[in-house]
Design a protein around this motif. Structure first.
Motif, PDB file in Angstrom:
ATOM      1  N   THR A 165      50.247 -32.630  32.020  1.00  0.00           N
ATOM      2  CA  THR A 165      51.150 -31.936  31.105  1.00  0.00           C
ATOM      3  C   THR A 165      50.419 -30.713  30.565  1.00  0.00           C
ATOM      4  O   THR A 165      49.191 -30.657  30.573  1.00  0.00           O
ATOM      5  CB  THR A 165      51.589 -32.812  29.909  1.00  0.00           C
ATOM      6  OG1 THR A 165      50.568 -32.773  28.917  1.00  0.00           O
ATOM      7  CG2 THR A 165      51.874 -34.238  30.322  1.00  0.00           C
ATOM      8  N   MET A 197      50.214 -29.957  27.663  1.00  0.00           N
ATOM      9  CA  MET A 197      49.626 -30.247  26.346  1.00  0.00           C
ATOM     10  C   MET A 197      48.341 -31.052  26.433  1.00  0.00           C
ATOM     11  O   MET A 197      47.831 -31.526  25.424  1.00  0.00           O
ATOM     12  CB  MET A 197      50.651 -30.928  25.426  1.00  0.00           C
ATOM     13  CG  MET A 197      51.189 -32.231  25.914  1.00  0.00           C
ATOM     14  SD  MET A 197      52.341 -32.942  24.685  1.00  0.00           S
ATOM     15  CE  MET A 197      53.923 -32.607  25.442  1.00  0.00           C
ATOM     16  N   GLU A 198      47.792 -31.185  27.649  1.00  0.00           N
ATOM     17  CA  GLU A 198      46.561 -31.971  27.762  1.00  0.00           C
ATOM     18  C   GLU A 198      45.407 -31.331  27.005  1.00  0.00           C
ATOM     19  O   GLU A 198      45.249 -30.114  26.982  1.00  0.00           O
ATOM     20  CB  GLU A 198      46.153 -32.142  29.237  1.00  0.00           C
ATOM     21  CG  GLU A 198      47.092 -32.999  30.057  1.00  0.00           C
ATOM     22  CD  GLU A 198      47.497 -34.281  29.355  1.00  0.00           C
ATOM     23  OE1 GLU A 198      46.609 -35.033  28.914  1.00  0.00           O
ATOM     24  OE2 GLU A 198      48.709 -34.523  29.221  1.00  0.00           O
ATOM     25  N   HIS A 199      44.594 -32.178  26.428  1.00  0.00           N
ATOM     26  CA  HIS A 199      43.279 -31.771  25.930  1.00  0.00           C
ATOM     27  C   HIS A 199      42.474 -31.337  27.160  1.00  0.00           C
ATOM     28  O   HIS A 199      42.675 -31.863  28.246  1.00  0.00           O
ATOM     29  CB  HIS A 199      42.636 -32.998  25.270  1.00  0.00           C
ATOM     30  CG  HIS A 199      41.359 -32.723  24.534  1.00  0.00           C
ATOM     31  ND1 HIS A 199      40.162 -32.542  25.185  1.00  0.00           N
ATOM     32  CD2 HIS A 199      41.092 -32.613  23.211  1.00  0.00           C
ATOM     33  CE1 HIS A 199      39.210 -32.333  24.277  1.00  0.00           C
ATOM     34  NE2 HIS A 199      39.752 -32.371  23.075  1.00  0.00           N
ATOM     35  N   SER A 242      49.691 -36.211  22.020  1.00  0.00           N
ATOM     36  CA  SER A 242      49.105 -34.865  22.017  1.00  0.00           C
ATOM     37  C   SER A 242      48.239 -34.658  20.783  1.00  0.00           C
ATOM     38  O   SER A 242      48.662 -34.947  19.667  1.00  0.00           O
ATOM     39  CB  SER A 242      50.215 -33.815  22.041  1.00  0.00           C
ATOM     40  OG  SER A 242      49.731 -32.576  21.542  1.00  0.00           O
ATOM     41  N   ASN A 243      47.037 -34.106  20.988  1.00  0.00           N
ATOM     42  CA  ASN A 243      46.143 -33.885  19.849  1.00  0.00           C
ATOM     43  C   ASN A 243      46.544 -32.654  19.038  1.00  0.00           C
ATOM     44  O   ASN A 243      45.946 -32.362  18.026  1.00  0.00           O
ATOM     45  CB  ASN A 243      44.688 -33.746  20.318  1.00  0.00           C
ATOM     46  CG  ASN A 243      44.438 -32.444  21.048  1.00  0.00           C
ATOM     47  OD1 ASN A 243      45.215 -32.056  21.909  1.00  0.00           O
ATOM     48  ND2 ASN A 243      43.379 -31.749  20.699  1.00  0.00           N
ATOM     49  N   ASN A 273      54.016 -39.128  24.214  1.00  0.00           N
ATOM     50  CA  ASN A 273      54.702 -38.868  25.477  1.00  0.00           C
ATOM     51  C   ASN A 273      55.309 -40.147  26.047  1.00  0.00           C
ATOM     52  O   ASN A 273      54.787 -41.235  25.816  1.00  0.00           O
ATOM     53  CB  ASN A 273      53.722 -38.245  26.483  1.00  0.00           C
ATOM     54  CG  ASN A 273      53.440 -36.799  26.156  1.00  0.00           C
ATOM     55  OD1 ASN A 273      54.343 -36.037  25.819  1.00  0.00           O
ATOM     56  ND2 ASN A 273      52.170 -36.415  26.230  1.00  0.00           N
ATOM     57  N   ALA A 298      42.861 -27.193  23.657  1.00  0.00           N
ATOM     58  CA  ALA A 298      44.127 -27.287  24.394  1.00  0.00           C
ATOM     59  C   ALA A 298      44.671 -25.878  24.601  1.00  0.00           C
ATOM     60  O   ALA A 298      45.792 -25.566  24.209  1.00  0.00           O
ATOM     61  CB  ALA A 298      45.117 -28.165  23.649  1.00  0.00           C
ATOM     62  N   LEU A 328      48.180 -25.192  26.119  1.00  0.00           N
ATOM     63  CA  LEU A 328      49.275 -25.483  25.191  1.00  0.00           C
ATOM     64  C   LEU A 328      49.432 -24.353  24.177  1.00  0.00           C
ATOM     65  O   LEU A 328      50.547 -23.949  23.837  1.00  0.00           O
ATOM     66  CB  LEU A 328      49.031 -26.810  24.468  1.00  0.00           C
ATOM     67  CG  LEU A 328      50.094 -27.189  23.418  1.00  0.00           C
ATOM     68  CD1 LEU A 328      51.469 -27.339  24.066  1.00  0.00           C
ATOM     69  CD2 LEU A 328      49.726 -28.475  22.688  1.00  0.00           C
TER      70      LEU A 328
END
Lengths: 151, 406
Positions: B114, B116-118, B169-170, B176, B362, B365
């Protein structure tokens, strides 16, 4: 000087009403400086004639300390010889890192000396020195900073 | 005085000075029970686990293996051997990328992540994709931070070999739909890697129910010491995988030119293990289970609602992610008009308020939501309403400090 006072008395004025922000037509040297941890991102432009910096402008975005610092730097280096400006960068970076503390050297930085207290804010050191580092890099290694659009 | 105030007594650092600690998504604080458990291990049973034949080493081994069982139970693994101790989520995910990804992804295959991944659940897959000439595909959320069914069903295909997705998400705090994504991914023959760094401290996780083939998390975000984390891997997958690191105590038999490896999980735990902190992680799990996820969720929702209500009264503040406080896992990311997040954080620090500012590891994101950088307040169950109110009061003064009107 505590942080809020530093913002109110020095930083805000340069951050909100910068004198040297903008794009220069046909600069002699152009270099982008980036501070990845904060996202400070400036493009410094210098006009240099006979070894003297005749104009300096910067564009970009970032935190108030980075933007104010580069604006103050531009004030200080316009009219200076290249080697003088490089020397000032050394003094400024030394001051911010707490390595240069004698008043005489620091006074030579004029208004930029007001950022001395950033030395007590380790998290903000990179912000304060971004402009000076970029300027030093372009004067010492002009081959990295030649304006590609110039004839 | 509520329960949160009672728990605060266990955290010495929260009782020193008047600091408000709102950076729990970066790392949590640790209660005395965890610190004492680590200290007790070194005081009473310290020896190199898994090697010695004497009492102390046997005791150290037993405590280390008990910690493994505790972790297995905590996240609903079938068996303790499916838990590999690592340093943290990052190391866990790199282990999967190297030992599974590199071997099972080929040219033309696709890896789905995704946006939004770290970075810890992105860079290992970028590496696999580059090296093995595979393609990286990104799932994108809507305005509320939700990855829709249409989105994942259109991007997970027969070419997909790995789906790597963050549980929470961080940055946005959104949970998710991992279970649904995993079900669809499995129907396409892909395996599912879940980054659980931000979920394990805040909600009951069951890796089997989620459908995770691999699940990674860190101890330090859930009150355990820094430097201990875990990777869950499905037994059949772990068994087939090659070691990530090689060296001591991960072997069966070694000659000058060859070696056979130990059984899992020890195959993946080369070198002296971090038993002291594994014991700390077990103590942290005991502490969490004693507090209970019901209370953790209830307290976080209450505080997040108070925080978001307060922020909504400041027109110059933009909050990212869902408009529903219950969907933030205690994470509220925001920007203040005209003020760079680093200045927000520095000014708040002057008032002894700790919040994170930056790209939160991130960057894709950040690019996606169109913010170079943001500020983030992240809460945990030991935070209080009084702290949220004080934070809102301090935050409301930041623009004035930065030269915007009175």
């Amino acid at each position: 000087m505590e942080l809020k006072q530093l913002y109110r008395e020095i930083v805000n004025e340069h951050n909100l009403h910068p004198t040297h922000k903008g794009t220069m037509e046909n600069p002699d040297l152009v270099l982008r400086g980036v501070n990845p941890s904060c996202g400070d991102d400036i493009t410094l432009q210098l006009r240099v004639q006979d070894d003297v910096i005749t104009d300096a402008k910067y564009d970009g975005s970032g935190c108030a300390i980075s933007q104010a610092s580069v604006d103050m730097m531009a004030d200080q280096i316009i009219g200076k010889k290249k080697d003088e400006a490089i020397k000032m960068a050394g003094t400024f970076v030394g001051m911010i890192k707490g390595e240069v503390t004698d008043e005489e050297s620091i006074e030579a930085l004029d208004e930029a000396a007001a950022l001395q207290d950033v030395a007590h804010m380790p998290a903000r050191v990179k912000c304060a020195v971004l402009g000076w580092h970029t300027m030093q890099e372009m004067l010492e290694h002009p081959e990295k900073a030649l304006n590609q659009t110039n004839e | 005085m509520g329960r949160a105030t009672d728990y605060r007594k266990d955290f010495d650092i929260l009782n020193t000075g008047d600091y408000i600690y709102f950076d729990n998504a970066a790392t949590s604080q640790r209660p005395r029970q965890v610190l004492d458990a680590v200290s007790e291990f070194y005081k009473t049973s310290n020896a190199n686990p898994l090697r010695g034949l004497y009492d102390w080493s046997v005791a150290a081994t037993e405590q280390y293996e008990n910690a493994r069982k505790k972790v297995a139970g905590f996240i609903g693994a079938n068996r303790a051997e499916e838990i590999i101790f690592t340093r943290n989520t990052t190391e866990s995910l790199n282990l999967v990328a190297y030992s599974y990804g590199m071997e099972n992804v080929s040219e033309g295959d696709e890896i789905v992540v995704t946006v939004m991944e770290h970075h810890s659940n992105l860079l290992p897959w970028q590496m696999v994709a580059k090296k093995n000439k595979a393609k990286l595909i990104f799932l994108e959320p809507d305005e509320e931070g939700v990855i829709s069914k249409e989105e994942y069903e259109s991007k997970i295909t027969d070419k997909t070999k790995i789906v790597a997705v963050g549980h929470v998400s961080n940055v946005m705090g959104v949970t998710n739909p991992v279970k649904e994504i995993a079900e669809y991914a499995h129907s396409k023959g892909a395996i599912v890697v879940v980054d659980g760094a931000q979920s394990t401290p805040h909600m009951k996780v069951n890796v089997q129910d989620l459908g995770a083939d691999f699940f990674a998390f860190s101890g330090h975000k859930m009150m355990a010491p820094m430097g201990i984390g875990a990777l869950y891997g499905r037994y059949e997958l772990l068994e087939k995988m090659q070691p990530f690191l090689t060296g001591g105590e991960m072997i069966e038999y070694v000659t000058r030119t060859d070696a056979t490896y130990a059984e899992i999980p020890h195959k993946f735990e080369a070198g002296t293990v971090n038993a002291g902190d594994a014991v700390g992680l077990a103590a942290a799990i005991d502490y969490i289970e004693n507090v209970g996820f019901d209370f953790i969720i209830e307290q976080e929702h209450k505080l997040t609602k108070l925080l978001m209500d307060g922020l909504s009264k400041m027109p110059y503040i933009k909050v990212y992610g869902s408009s529903d406080p219950a969907k933030h896992c205690g994470i509220v990311t925001f920007t203040v008009d005209g003020v760079h997040p680093h200045d927000v954080s520095s000014v708040l620090n002057d008032d002894h308020v700790c919040v994170r500012a930056g790209h939160h590891c991130a960057q894709p994101l950040m690019q996606f939501i169109g913010a170079g950088s943001t500020a983030r307040a992240s809460l945990y169950f030991y935070n209080t309403e009084e702290e949220v109110e004080r934070f809102l009061d301090k935050l409301s003064k930041v623009r004035e400090v930065m030269g915007y009107g009175a």
